[in-house]
Design a protein around this motif. Structure first.
Motif, PDB file in Angstrom:
ATOM      1  N   UNK A 145       1.607  -0.001  26.325  1.00 10.14           N
ATOM      2  CA  UNK A 145       1.476   0.762  25.085  1.00 10.14           C
ATOM      3  C   UNK A 145       0.777  -0.098  24.035  1.00 10.14           C
ATOM      4  N   UNK A 146      -0.205   0.477  23.377  1.00  9.99           N
ATOM      5  CA  UNK A 146      -0.953  -0.225  22.344  1.00  9.99           C
ATOM      6  C   UNK A 146      -0.316   0.053  20.988  1.00  9.99           C
ATOM      7  N   UNK A 147      -0.168  -0.968  20.201  1.00  7.34           N
ATOM      8  CA  UNK A 147       0.341  -0.812  18.840  1.00  7.34           C
ATOM      9  C   UNK A 147      -0.628  -1.471  17.873  1.00  7.34           C
ATOM     10  N   UNK A 148      -0.922  -0.778  16.793  1.00  9.30           N
ATOM     11  CA  UNK A 148      -1.795  -1.286  15.739  1.00  9.30           C
ATOM     12  C   UNK A 148      -1.006  -1.334  14.442  1.00  9.30           C
ATOM     13  N   UNK A 149      -1.022  -2.470  13.775  1.00 16.60           N
ATOM     14  CA  UNK A 149      -0.274  -2.640  12.539  1.00 16.60           C
ATOM     15  C   UNK A 149      -1.198  -3.145  11.443  1.00 16.60           C
ATOM     16  N   UNK A 150      -1.362  -2.321  10.396  1.00 19.02           N
ATOM     17  CA  UNK A 150      -2.204  -2.694   9.265  1.00 19.02           C
ATOM     18  C   UNK A 150      -1.381  -3.408   8.197  1.00 19.02           C
ATOM     19  N   UNK A 151      -2.079  -4.217   7.418  1.00 20.33           N
ATOM     20  CA  UNK A 151      -1.465  -4.876   6.273  1.00 20.33           C
ATOM     21  C   UNK A 151      -2.551  -5.222   5.277  1.00 20.33           C
ATOM     22  N   UNK A 152      -2.126  -5.631   4.081  1.00 21.17           N
ATOM     23  CA  UNK A 152      -3.081  -6.082   3.081  1.00 21.17           C
ATOM     24  C   UNK A 152      -3.355  -5.100   1.966  1.00 21.17           C
ATOM     25  N   UNK A 153      -2.805  -3.889   2.072  1.00 22.82           N
ATOM     26  CA  UNK A 153      -3.011  -2.927   1.004  1.00 22.82           C
ATOM     27  C   UNK A 153      -2.263  -3.319  -0.252  1.00 22.82           C
ATOM     28  N   UNK A 154      -2.526  -2.601  -1.323  1.00 21.39           N
ATOM     29  CA  UNK A 154      -1.855  -2.886  -2.581  1.00 21.39           C
ATOM     30  C   UNK A 154      -2.537  -2.209  -3.735  1.00 21.39           C
ATOM     31  N   UNK A 155      -2.160  -2.644  -4.933  1.00 21.15           N
ATOM     32  CA  UNK A 155      -2.718  -2.112  -6.170  1.00 21.15           C
ATOM     33  C   UNK A 155      -3.717  -3.119  -6.727  1.00 21.15           C
ATOM     34  N   UNK A 156      -4.900  -2.643  -7.057  1.00 16.19           N
ATOM     35  CA  UNK A 156      -5.946  -3.510  -7.586  1.00 16.19           C
ATOM     36  C   UNK A 156      -6.710  -2.767  -8.672  1.00 16.19           C
ATOM     37  N   UNK A 157      -7.235  -3.493  -9.630  1.00 15.28           N
ATOM     38  CA  UNK A 157      -8.040  -2.868 -10.683  1.00 15.28           C
ATOM     39  C   UNK A 157      -9.456  -2.593 -10.175  1.00 15.28           C
ATOM     40  N   UNK A 158     -10.083  -1.630 -10.787  1.00 18.32           N
ATOM     41  CA  UNK A 158     -11.474  -1.317 -10.447  1.00 18.32           C
ATOM     42  C   UNK A 158     -12.332  -2.573 -10.568  1.00 18.32           C
ATOM     43  N   UNK A 159     -13.201  -2.740  -9.575  1.00 14.92           N
ATOM     44  CA  UNK A 159     -14.038  -3.933  -9.526  1.00 14.92           C
ATOM     45  C   UNK A 159     -13.448  -5.061  -8.716  1.00 14.92           C
ATOM     46  N   UNK A 160     -12.191  -4.913  -8.358  1.00 16.10           N
ATOM     47  CA  UNK A 160     -11.500  -5.954  -7.605  1.00 16.10           C
ATOM     48  C   UNK A 160     -11.749  -5.868  -6.110  1.00 16.10           C
ATOM     49  N   UNK A 161     -11.065  -6.737  -5.375  1.00 19.35           N
ATOM     50  CA  UNK A 161     -11.240  -6.842  -3.927  1.00 19.35           C
ATOM     51  C   UNK A 161      -9.899  -6.873  -3.214  1.00 19.35           C
ATOM     52  N   UNK A 162      -9.918  -6.425  -1.986  1.00 16.83           N
ATOM     53  CA  UNK A 162      -8.776  -6.537  -1.090  1.00 16.83           C
ATOM     54  C   UNK A 162      -9.306  -6.784   0.319  1.00 16.83           C
ATOM     55  N   UNK A 163      -8.483  -7.433   1.138  1.00 18.28           N
ATOM     56  CA  UNK A 163      -8.815  -7.567   2.547  1.00 18.28           C
ATOM     57  C   UNK A 163      -7.689  -6.987   3.382  1.00 18.28           C
ATOM     58  N   UNK A 164      -8.024  -5.989   4.160  1.00 18.91           N
ATOM     59  CA  UNK A 164      -7.065  -5.384   5.068  1.00 18.91           C
ATOM     60  C   UNK A 164      -7.151  -6.060   6.430  1.00 18.91           C
TER      61      UNK A 164
END
Length: 130
Positions: free
Chosen positions: A1-20
């Protein structure tokens, strides 16, 4: 069985960056292309980006081209989505998914279709404030 788990989301202001990040377990990660999708409030799920199994080629939705970068580390069974210059329209739950079948390349349109993917993560929320 394959499992995929995401992380790295959150709240950021416009113009900002995130890495998922999306970590896969089960299966042979390096044999499959991977994709990112998102679903904003009141919207249908849409394609964001995809990467071939070797990592040498990537595909992007027009709305994120030039701002988002997808990459993968097959040794870590992980794909990433670097998101820069975020704006409120990027607010959504972001999902990673595995492309089927195990092959290097598909037509460009194939990556955009939900039915091209067989396993999905649970999603991670990204909220961009004005």
């Amino acid at each position: 069985q394959v499992e995929l788990v995401e992380s790295g989301g959150g709240l950021v202001q416009a113009g900002g960056s995130l890495r998922l990040s999306c970590v896969a377990s089960g299966g042979t990660f390096s044999s499959y292309g991977m994709g990112w999708f998102r679903q904003g409030p009141g919207k249908e799920r849409e394609f964001v980006a995809a990467i071939v199994r070797s990592g040498v080629s990537t595909y992007y939705a027009d709305s994120v081209k030039g701002r988002f970068t997808m990459s993968r580390d097959n040794a870590k069974s992980t794909v990433y989505l670097q998101m820069n210059s975020l704006n409120p329209e990027d607010t959504a739950v972001y999902y990673c998914a595995r492309i089927r079948p195990a092959a290097e390349y598909f037509s460009s349109s194939y990556y955009h279709m939900d039915d091209s993917y067989d396993y999905w993560g649970q999603g991670t929320q990204v909220t961009v404030s004005p």
